[in-house]
Design a protein around this motif. Structure first.
Motif, PDB file in Angstrom:
ATOM      1  N   ARG A   1     -14.997   0.347 -15.422  1.00  0.00           N
ATOM      2  CA  ARG A   1     -14.517   0.401 -14.037  1.00  0.00           C
ATOM      3  C   ARG A   1     -14.015   1.779 -13.641  1.00  0.00           C
ATOM      4  NH1 ARG A   1      -9.502  -0.819 -11.567  1.00  0.00           N
ATOM      5  NH2 ARG A   1      -8.617  -1.461 -13.569  1.00  0.00           N
ATOM      6  N   ARG A   2     -13.187   2.408 -14.460  1.00  0.00           N
ATOM      7  CA  ARG A   2     -12.633   3.701 -14.076  1.00  0.00           C
ATOM      8  C   ARG A   2     -13.512   4.864 -14.502  1.00  0.00           C
ATOM      9  NH1 ARG A   2      -6.019   3.274 -14.146  1.00  0.00           N
ATOM     10  NH2 ARG A   2      -5.931   1.568 -12.633  1.00  0.00           N
ATOM     11  N   GLY A   3     -14.675   4.570 -15.067  1.00  0.00           N
ATOM     12  CA  GLY A   3     -15.622   5.618 -15.384  1.00  0.00           C
ATOM     13  C   GLY A   3     -16.781   5.694 -14.407  1.00  0.00           C
ATOM     14  N   LYS A   4     -16.705   4.897 -13.344  1.00  0.00           N
ATOM     15  CA  LYS A   4     -17.789   4.869 -12.358  1.00  0.00           C
ATOM     16  C   LYS A   4     -17.633   6.002 -11.346  1.00  0.00           C
ATOM     17  CE  LYS A   4     -18.683  -0.085 -12.705  1.00  0.00           C
ATOM     18  NZ  LYS A   4     -18.724  -1.380 -11.971  1.00  0.00           N
ATOM     19  N   PRO A   5     -18.672   6.278 -10.561  1.00  0.00           N
ATOM     20  CA  PRO A   5     -18.572   7.321  -9.534  1.00  0.00           C
ATOM     21  C   PRO A   5     -17.487   6.991  -8.499  1.00  0.00           C
ATOM     22  CG  PRO A   5     -20.868   6.721  -9.918  1.00  0.00           C
ATOM     23  CD  PRO A   5     -20.032   5.713 -10.664  1.00  0.00           C
ATOM     24  N   LEU A   6     -17.036   8.031  -7.778  1.00  0.00           N
ATOM     25  CA  LEU A   6     -16.007   7.836  -6.761  1.00  0.00           C
ATOM     26  C   LEU A   6     -16.443   6.869  -5.663  1.00  0.00           C
ATOM     27  CD1 LEU A   6     -14.526  11.409  -6.216  1.00  0.00           C
ATOM     28  CD2 LEU A   6     -13.666   9.563  -7.657  1.00  0.00           C
ATOM     29  N   ALA A   7     -17.740   6.703  -5.485  1.00  0.00           N
ATOM     30  CA  ALA A   7     -18.223   5.752  -4.482  1.00  0.00           C
ATOM     31  C   ALA A   7     -17.677   4.351  -4.728  1.00  0.00           C
ATOM     32  CB  ALA A   7     -19.752   5.733  -4.467  1.00  0.00           C
ATOM     33  N   ASP A   8     -17.365   4.047  -5.990  1.00  0.00           N
ATOM     34  CA  ASP A   8     -16.876   2.721  -6.337  1.00  0.00           C
ATOM     35  C   ASP A   8     -15.516   2.428  -5.702  1.00  0.00           C
ATOM     36  OD1 ASP A   8     -17.459   0.336  -8.033  1.00  0.00           O
ATOM     37  OD2 ASP A   8     -15.580   0.904  -9.006  1.00  0.00           O
ATOM     38  N   VAL A   9     -14.741   3.485  -5.391  1.00  0.00           N
ATOM     39  CA  VAL A   9     -13.414   3.280  -4.800  1.00  0.00           C
ATOM     40  C   VAL A   9     -13.316   3.874  -3.398  1.00  0.00           C
ATOM     41  CG1 VAL A   9     -12.190   3.080  -6.989  1.00  0.00           C
ATOM     42  CG2 VAL A   9     -12.535   5.347  -5.993  1.00  0.00           C
TER      43      VAL A   9
ATOM     44  N   ARG B   1     -10.181   4.810   1.495  1.00  0.00           N
ATOM     45  CA  ARG B   1     -10.095   5.046   2.941  1.00  0.00           C
ATOM     46  C   ARG B   1      -9.213   3.991   3.618  1.00  0.00           C
ATOM     47  NH1 ARG B   1     -13.724   8.930   4.618  1.00  0.00           N
ATOM     48  NH2 ARG B   1     -15.228   9.555   3.013  1.00  0.00           N
ATOM     49  N   ARG B   2      -9.307   2.760   3.153  1.00  0.00           N
ATOM     50  CA  ARG B   2      -8.458   1.708   3.719  1.00  0.00           C
ATOM     51  C   ARG B   2      -6.981   2.003   3.448  1.00  0.00           C
ATOM     52  NH1 ARG B   2     -10.055  -2.510   0.748  1.00  0.00           N
ATOM     53  NH2 ARG B   2     -11.833  -2.921   2.100  1.00  0.00           N
TER      54      ARG B   2
ATOM     55  N   ARG C   1      -1.125   5.673   6.992  1.00  0.00           N
ATOM     56  CA  ARG C   1      -0.965   6.324   8.291  1.00  0.00           C
ATOM     57  C   ARG C   1       0.024   5.542   9.166  1.00  0.00           C
ATOM     58  NH1 ARG C   1      -4.758   9.490  11.342  1.00  0.00           N
ATOM     59  NH2 ARG C   1      -6.524   8.814  10.071  1.00  0.00           N
ATOM     60  N   GLY C   2       0.062   4.250   8.983  1.00  0.00           N
ATOM     61  CA  GLY C   2       0.911   3.414   9.824  1.00  0.00           C
ATOM     62  C   GLY C   2       2.301   3.184   9.285  1.00  0.00           C
TER      63      GLY C   2
ATOM     64  N   SER D   1      -6.915   8.984  -4.925  1.00  0.00           N
ATOM     65  CA  SER D   1      -7.252   7.583  -4.688  1.00  0.00           C
ATOM     66  C   SER D   1      -6.207   6.652  -5.279  1.00  0.00           C
ATOM     67  CB  SER D   1      -8.628   7.279  -5.295  1.00  0.00           C
ATOM     68  OG  SER D   1      -8.927   5.903  -5.197  1.00  0.00           O
ATOM     69  N   MET D   2      -5.835   6.898  -6.532  1.00  0.00           N
ATOM     70  CA  MET D   2      -4.843   6.034  -7.167  1.00  0.00           C
ATOM     71  C   MET D   2      -3.519   6.081  -6.417  1.00  0.00           C
ATOM     72  SD  MET D   2      -5.726   6.692 -11.203  1.00  0.00           S
ATOM     73  CE  MET D   2      -4.467   5.572 -11.807  1.00  0.00           C
ATOM     74  N   ALA D   3      -3.107   7.265  -5.997  1.00  0.00           N
ATOM     75  CA  ALA D   3      -1.809   7.399  -5.342  1.00  0.00           C
ATOM     76  C   ALA D   3      -1.785   6.716  -3.978  1.00  0.00           C
ATOM     77  CB  ALA D   3      -1.443   8.870  -5.205  1.00  0.00           C
ATOM     78  N   VAL D   4      -2.827   6.887  -3.171  1.00  0.00           N
ATOM     79  CA  VAL D   4      -2.791   6.274  -1.837  1.00  0.00           C
ATOM     80  C   VAL D   4      -2.936   4.760  -1.912  1.00  0.00           C
ATOM     81  CG1 VAL D   4      -3.604   8.341  -0.633  1.00  0.00           C
ATOM     82  CG2 VAL D   4      -5.271   6.628  -1.379  1.00  0.00           C
TER      83      VAL D   4
END
Length: 293
Positions: A139-147, A152-153, A159-160, A259-262
């Motif tokens: 799971r965590r070795g996949k391309p960034l597209a996976d997350v 983005r969500r 933002r809110g 990604s992990m932080a947001v």
């Protein structure tokens, strides 16, 4: 620590004593002490002087007991200590999932922004990558597209909030990482969760690495996240130089840290002060949070 997950099982010292007494009577008289932890998957208890008990908090973490045992069993020599799986317990005493007893490792968990052994971290990452790595990316070795969707969500969710968060800067940083060339080399052996709490220090040196449930194979960028969740602007270059990755891998590692932080911050900001503080540290280091809180 507040209740982190809607489906979190109630775990306390009494339950742990009953489980140990019922399944491992040789340890029945050992003291059981809860450990302060920022972990989000397991409750952890010190059993006697030399053992820890790890109990998944939710059904989603239950499979990690088997994954971690398998990952630790496949490891060869490393420059730091890793836990021994001493025993695996069965569901009982109204606790519904498997649980594990590990050997105790001495050391103090690392803390973000403090002095940390950047070159020791790089040596560990390089040594782990040198292990044989077969099979498809985990799971965590996949391309960034996976997350991508989840990242983005989460940016939009942050933002809110009242966090001093620059969503446009975060989107720009994520896009830059997302657009970096993908990993095309052979799969690498990965830890997958090199958070400060999983890194033990003794006498200023890296002495142990905990929590191998996300270990696997794939893109090595995931194991660069200590550059932003632990190190500082002063120590980050030494880590980058010693680990020796190219610009694209470094960019993807920065994206993984973002990604992990947001994703962590909106989920844990009111329930887990350790994880939320670390997420704020990462975002500050990446320049998308204007101040720490």
């Amino acid at each position: 620590m507040g209740r982190m997950h809607a489906d979190e099982h109630a775990i306390d010292t009494t339950l742990v004593r009953r489980l140990v007494r019922g399944q491992f009577p040789r340890w029945a008289d050992l003291p059981v002490t809860p450990l302060a932890s920022g972990g989000t998957v397991n409750a952890v208890y010190h059993l006697g002087d030399d053992l820890t008990v790890r109990l998944p908090l939710t059904s989603g973490g239950a499979s990690d007991i088997t994954k971690e045992r398998r990952a630790l069993g496949a490891l060869g020599e490393l420059p730091v200590a890793v836990p021994d799986v001493v025993a695996v317990g069965e569901p009982a005493e109204d606790y519904p999932w498997p649980w594990a007893v590990h050997g105790w490792l001495d050391g103090t968990p690392a803390r973000e922004g403090r002095d940390a052994p950047a070159r020791d971290l790089a040596e560990f990452v390089r040594a782990l990558r040198a292990h044989p790595a077969d099979g498809p990316p985990t799971r965590r070795g996949k391309p960034l597209a996976d997350v991508d969707t989840a990242t983005r969500r989460a940016i939009e969710e942050l933002r809110g909030t009242d966090e001093p968060f620059d969503a446009e800067a975060a989107l720009a940083a994520w896009t830059e990482a997302f657009d970096a060339p993908p990993w095309t080399g052979p799969p690498c052996r990965l830890h997958g969760d090199l958070m400060p709490g999983n890194l033990l220090l003794r006498d200023g040196r890296l002495s142990g690495v905990l929590d191998w449930a996300t270990a696997g194979v794939g893109d090595p960028a995931i194991d660069l996240i200590p550059a932003w969740n632990l190190l500082t602007a002063d120590t980050r270059p030494a880590f980058r130089d010693a680990v020796g990755d190219d610009d694209a891998t470094w960019a993807r590692g920065r994206g993984r840290a973002l990604s992990m932080a947001v994703i962590q911050l909106p989920y844990y900001r009111h329930t887990n002060p350790v994880i939320s503080a670390n997420a704020r540290y990462v975002l500050t280091e990446l320049g998308v949070l204007t101040r720490s809180r």
